[in-house]
Design an enzyme around this catalytic site. Structure first.
Site, PDB file in Angstrom:
ATOM      1  N   ARG A   1       4.666   6.146  13.989  1.00  0.00           N
ATOM      2  CA  ARG A   1       4.748   6.815  12.689  1.00  0.00           C
ATOM      3  C   ARG A   1       4.251   8.250  12.781  1.00  0.00           C
ATOM      4  NH1 ARG A   1       0.658   5.232   8.004  1.00  0.00           N
ATOM      5  NH2 ARG A   1      -0.515   6.887   9.055  1.00  0.00           N
TER       6      ARG A   1
ATOM      7  N   HIS B   1       4.732   0.172   0.053  1.00  0.00           N
ATOM      8  CA  HIS B   1       5.451  -0.676   1.002  1.00  0.00           C
ATOM      9  C   HIS B   1       4.521  -1.754   1.551  1.00  0.00           C
ATOM     10  CE1 HIS B   1       3.533   2.256   3.687  1.00  0.00           C
ATOM     11  NE2 HIS B   1       3.683   1.392   4.677  1.00  0.00           N
TER      12      HIS B   1
ATOM     13  N   HIS C   1       0.829  -1.199   0.000  1.00  0.00           N
ATOM     14  CA  HIS C   1       0.000   0.000   0.000  1.00  0.00           C
ATOM     15  C   HIS C   1       0.867   1.254   0.000  1.00  0.00           C
ATOM     16  CE1 HIS C   1       0.983  -0.534   4.251  1.00  0.00           C
ATOM     17  NE2 HIS C   1       0.677   0.744   4.453  1.00  0.00           N
TER      18      HIS C   1
END
Length: 324
Positions: free
Chosen positions: A296, A279, A130
Site C-alpha cells: 500500500r 473498508h 476502518h
C-alpha cells in the site's frame, strides 16, 4: 461529452477516445477500469478521467497490472505527494513509502485478541471496518493497494460509501451530528507491538479530534466521518449518549446497499478515496491458510473540515507528513 456524462448514459463507457473503459460495479460505489497500463506515465486526459471516476465511484479497480515498486510509487504520485508508509510501522527498506502486509500478521493479531483478558467495559467487534489512519489529524487523501501474492480464493476486501451513509440518515439525525466532533486514537490494530523507527519518527500514541461529519474537500458533499476502528467517543456528550450515536452510525455505514466487494486476482490494484470510504479486509483470514501479500501507498491529505467550519486538530502526536 465528459466521462461522467458518458458513464450515466452507458453502463460501460469508453472514455475520451483513448481506450479507457470504466464499468460501474454497483449503482452506489465501485468501478472497474480497463484499457490502461499503470506501469507507464499517464497523459493529462487519462489522469483527469481516472480522477473524475474516483470522485464519482469512490473506489476504482484495475486488473492485470505488472508493477515494480518504483512504478507503483510513480503511479501514486500522479495523485499527489506520497506519505511515509504508516505513522507507526515502517515501510520497505528501499521504499519507505510502501507498506507491505502479509496475511500472517492478521492471524497473529487474532490469536492475541482471542487470548486477551476480557475488559470490564464491553467493546464493539467492528469486523475490521476502518478509514485509513484517522488517529492522526491529517489522514491520507487516497489509498492505493496492489496485490503481490493473491490466493486463488478468499482475502476479499469490502468498501462502503460514507457519503451514501450520510445521505441515508433522516434530516433530524443529520442536523444532530453535523456540528459534533469525535475523538480518534491509536487502536490495538494499529499500535500493537510498537518498535522504535529507524527514521527517528515518533510511533505514537496518536489522538486527534475530527468532525463527525466531514465536508468532502473536492465535491462539497457531506459524509459520516466515523472510523469504527479508532473512534472512541463523541466530545462533549455523556458516555451513553455518545455510544448510542456511534452504534447508530456503525449500523448505517455498514449497510450492504452502500457496499462493494472486491475479489483479488494477481496483478490487481485498487485506488480509493480515503476521505469518503471505509473498508474491511481481508475479512476471512481466519478461514483460509493460503498466502496473501499486498503493498500500500498513501497520498497526503489535509485537515478534515466539518459543516460548521471546525477543522481537525491533533490532541497527541504529530501530523502525517509527506516524504521529503
Amino acid at each position: 461529452m465528459s466521462s461522467l456524462a458518458t458513464l450515466e448514459a452507458h453502463p460501460a463507457a469508453r472514455d475520451r477516445g483513448r481506450g479507457l473503459v470504466i464499468e460501474p460495479a454497483t449503482p452506489v460505489i465501485g468501478a472497474e477500469i480497463s484499457g490502461v497500463d499503470l506501469s507507464r506515465p499517464l497523459d493529462a486526459d487519462t489522469q483527469a478521467a481516472i480522477h473524475d471516476a474516483l470522485l464519482k465511484w469512490r473506489v476504482l479497480f484495475f486488473r492485470d497490472q505488472d508493477l515494480t515498486n518504483d512504478q507503483l510509487k510513480a503511479f501514486g504520485r500522479q495523485f499527489g505527494p506520497l506519505t511515509p508508509a504508516h505513522p507507526i510501522s515502517e515501510g520497505l527498506d528501499d521504499h519507505p513509502e510502501i507498506w507491505e502486509r502479509k496475511i500472517e500478521e492478521y492471524r497473529t493479531r487474532r490469536v492475541e485478541r482471542d487470548s486477551a483478558v476480557p475488559s470490564a467495559k464491553p467493546s464493539r467487534d467492528y469486523k475490521g471496518w476502518h478509514i485509513d489512519i484517522t488517529f492522526v489529524a491529517n489522514p491520507n487523501r487516497y489509498s492505493i493497494l496492489y496485490g503481490v501474492e493473491v490466493p486463488a480464493y478468499g482475502g476479499d476486501t469490502i468498501f462502503t460509501s460514507l457519503i451514501a451513509a450520510y445521505d441515508g440518515l433522516s434530516p433530524p439525525i443529520q442536523r444532530l451530528i453535523d456540528d459534533l466532533q469525535a475523538v480518534h486514537q491509536t487502536s490495538g490494530y494499529d499500535g500493537g507491538g510498537r518498535k522504535p523507527r529507524k527514521d527517528g519518527r515518533a510511533t505514537g500514541p496518536f489522538v486527534s479530534l475530527h468532525p463527525l461529519v466531514r465536508v468532502h474537500p473536492e465535491t462539497g458533499e457531506k459524509l459520516v466521518f466515523y472510523n469504527a476502528g479508532t473512534t472512541t467517543h463523541i466530545a462533549g456528550l455523556k458516555e451513553p449518549e455518545s455510544q448510542a450515536i456511534l452504534d447508530l452510525l456503525y449500523h448505517e455505514v455498514t449497510r450492504p446497499e452502500y457496499q462493494v466487494r472486491f475479489r483479488w486476482r494477481p496483478g490487481s490494484l485498487v485506488v480509493w478515496d480515503n476521505q469518503a470510504v471505509s473498508h474491511a479486509g481481508p475479512i476471512d483470514y481466519a478461514q483460509f491458510s493460503l498466502g496473501r501479500t499486498v503493498r500500500r501507498i498513501t497520498v497526503a491529505g489535509d485537515l478534515p473540515e466539518g459543516p460548521d467550519g471546525f477543522r481537525s486538530r491533533p490532541l497527541e502526536g504529530e501530523l502525517f507528513n509527506v516524504i521529503g
